[in-house]
Design a protein around this motif. Structure first.
Motif, mmCIF file in Angstrom:
data_model
loop_
_atom_site.group_PDB
_atom_site.id
_atom_site.type_symbol
_atom_site.label_atom_id
_atom_site.label_comp_id
_atom_site.label_asym_id
_atom_site.label_seq_id
_atom_site.Cartn_x
_atom_site.Cartn_y
_atom_site.Cartn_z
ATOM 1 N N LEU A 180 -11.537 3.915 4.050
ATOM 2 C CA LEU A 180 -11.047 4.338 5.352
ATOM 3 C C LEU A 180 -9.810 3.550 5.772
ATOM 4 C CD1 LEU A 180 -14.432 4.831 7.222
ATOM 5 C CD2 LEU A 180 -12.754 6.619 6.726
ATOM 6 N N PHE A 181 -9.856 2.237 5.634
ATOM 7 C CA PHE A 181 -8.711 1.424 6.040
ATOM 8 C C PHE A 181 -7.505 1.704 5.140
ATOM 9 C CE2 PHE A 181 -6.424 -2.743 6.472
ATOM 10 C CZ PHE A 181 -6.121 -2.616 7.821
ATOM 11 N N GLY A 182 -7.749 1.969 3.870
ATOM 12 C CA GLY A 182 -6.668 2.254 2.944
ATOM 13 C C GLY A 182 -5.968 3.570 3.199
ATOM 14 N N ARG A 183 -6.584 4.460 3.966
ATOM 15 C CA ARG A 183 -5.932 5.715 4.336
ATOM 16 C C ARG A 183 -4.951 5.526 5.490
ATOM 17 N NH1 ARG A 183 -8.742 10.414 2.419
ATOM 18 N NH2 ARG A 183 -10.601 9.842 1.233
ATOM 19 N N VAL A 184 -5.093 4.442 6.233
ATOM 20 C CA VAL A 184 -4.195 4.153 7.348
ATOM 21 C C VAL A 184 -2.823 3.782 6.785
ATOM 22 C CG1 VAL A 184 -3.781 2.613 9.302
ATOM 23 C CG2 VAL A 184 -6.119 3.378 8.787
ATOM 24 N N PRO A 185 -1.727 4.330 7.314
ATOM 25 C CA PRO A 185 -0.395 3.953 6.831
ATOM 26 C C PRO A 185 -0.222 2.439 6.798
ATOM 27 C CG PRO A 185 -0.220 5.836 8.305
ATOM 28 C CD PRO A 185 -1.659 5.383 8.356
ATOM 29 N N VAL A 186 0.375 1.944 5.718
ATOM 30 C CA VAL A 186 0.417 0.504 5.475
ATOM 31 C C VAL A 186 1.115 -0.259 6.595
ATOM 32 C CG1 VAL A 186 2.533 0.645 4.063
ATOM 33 C CG2 VAL A 186 0.958 -1.292 3.787
ATOM 34 N N ARG A 187 2.135 0.336 7.194
ATOM 35 C CA ARG A 187 2.853 -0.388 8.245
ATOM 36 C C ARG A 187 2.042 -0.469 9.534
ATOM 37 N NH1 ARG A 187 7.699 2.323 5.419
ATOM 38 N NH2 ARG A 187 6.598 4.218 6.053
ATOM 39 N N MET A 188 1.010 0.368 9.661
ATOM 40 C CA MET A 188 0.045 0.202 10.743
ATOM 41 C C MET A 188 -0.954 -0.888 10.388
ATOM 42 S SD MET A 188 -0.984 4.032 12.060
ATOM 43 C CE MET A 188 -1.849 3.421 13.514
#
Length: 313
Positions: A108-116
């Motif tokens: 789930l966290f890895g789906r969040v855009p990296v700059r977020m």
């Protein structure tokens, strides 16, 4: 646990502080959980590896949150996540009875855009009725929370860090945000009505959906114009932070490792003390100190926010 929670009964979210009504028609289910499937379909996982901390050690902020919730740090597993789009690891803390597995969390966290992702220090996952709250760039996740909750809580850190170099001054309290809020006729839901900070965090979820799901927010909300100035302002100022791609540039330093227990017997079983330092490839974000309490928002079985409670740290 009761001795640490200062408000035992849920306070209804109906006690709104903002003057605008909830958008009509409501988002399906009455909240933004309905955006979850579209986000999962269009935000792809990031390749990663993980490893656990040495026995007996825990990040200091994780320990404070866990003990505040009335749970034992000895039941927590701190683990590092190494995503391929960042030279710096993230360290999260999971209670053994959390309904979200370590694999779920990493996905789930890895789906969040990296700059977020840059703007999160620690996530702490514990069992209980679905709820979440943030303090000092850390988030306490209770129960089976979904990706919209991940994004909402990151929204609070973005609010404090991503727009103003002085840090700690929420963009949501400034003239730009307020003037655009005043041009709209509604807010997303009752959660957003409770404060401009919660409103901004809900609009973060809307903005990520709008930028990454084909057709944008109009796909799911026919009256999108009623909140347009809010999410468009966020999108305009935050730029590519909410779009996948690139690598991490800024990062928060992890809180310092501390022992889970102070007993001499426990210390004899300690593993190697983890090293906490930033990669030279990233710029440090000045962390916001944790407060002495954390306000938690609870959700019903459909993901609709339905109340708040406070945990003393």
């Amino acid at each position: 646990m009761a001795s640490k929670i200062s408000v035992l009964a849920l306070l209804p979210l109906a006690l709104a502080n903002l003057d605008k009504p909830v958008i009509q028609p409501n988002f399906p289910g009455g909240g933004l959980a309905s955006l979850g499937q579209g986000l999962l379909d269009n935000l792809k996982p990031t390749q990663s590896t993980s490893d656990v901390w040495g026995a007996g050690w825990i990040p200091a902020d994780c320990k404070s949150l866990v003990q505040g919730a009335g749970l034992s740090p000895n039941d927590i597993t701190p683990f590092n996540i190494h995503y391929t789009d960042c030279s710096q690891t993230w360290t999260f803390c999971r209670h053994k009875d959390s309904p979200l597995s370590q694999t779920d969390i990493i996905d789930l966290f890895g789906r969040v855009p990296v700059r977020m992702r840059d703007y999160i220090r620690h996530y702490v996952f514990i069992p209980g009725n679905k709820s979440a709250g943030s303090s000092g760039d850390n988030t306490l996740m209770v129960g089976d929370v979904d990706i919209t909750v991940f994004l909402h809580e990151i929204g609070h850190s973005l609010d404090s860090h991503a727009f103003d170099p002085s840090y700690g001054v929420p963009f949501s309290t400034g003239n730009v945000w307020i003037s655009n809020y005043n041009q709209d006729s509604a807010v997303t839901d009752s959660y957003a009505q409770s404060s401009q900070q919660e409103n901004f965090a809900q609009e973060t979820v809307v903005s990520v959906y709008d930028k990454n799901v084909p057709g944008g927010i109009g796909n799911i909300q026919p009256n999108w114009q009623a909140i347009f100035h809010q999410y468009a302002t966020l999108e305009g100022y935050i730029g590519d932070t909410i779009i996948p791609g690139g690598t991490c540039v800024n990062r928060l330093t992890d809180s310092q490792p501390v022992t889970m227990s102070n007993s001499a017997k426990f210390r004899r079983t300690l593993g190697p003390k983890p090293t906490v330092s930033l990669s030279p490839d990233v710029k440090e974000i000045k962390p916001i100190p944790m407060a002495d309490s954390i306000k938690m928002t609870s959700f019903d079985e459909h993901g609709k926010p339905n109340g708040t409670y406070v945990i003393n740290l």
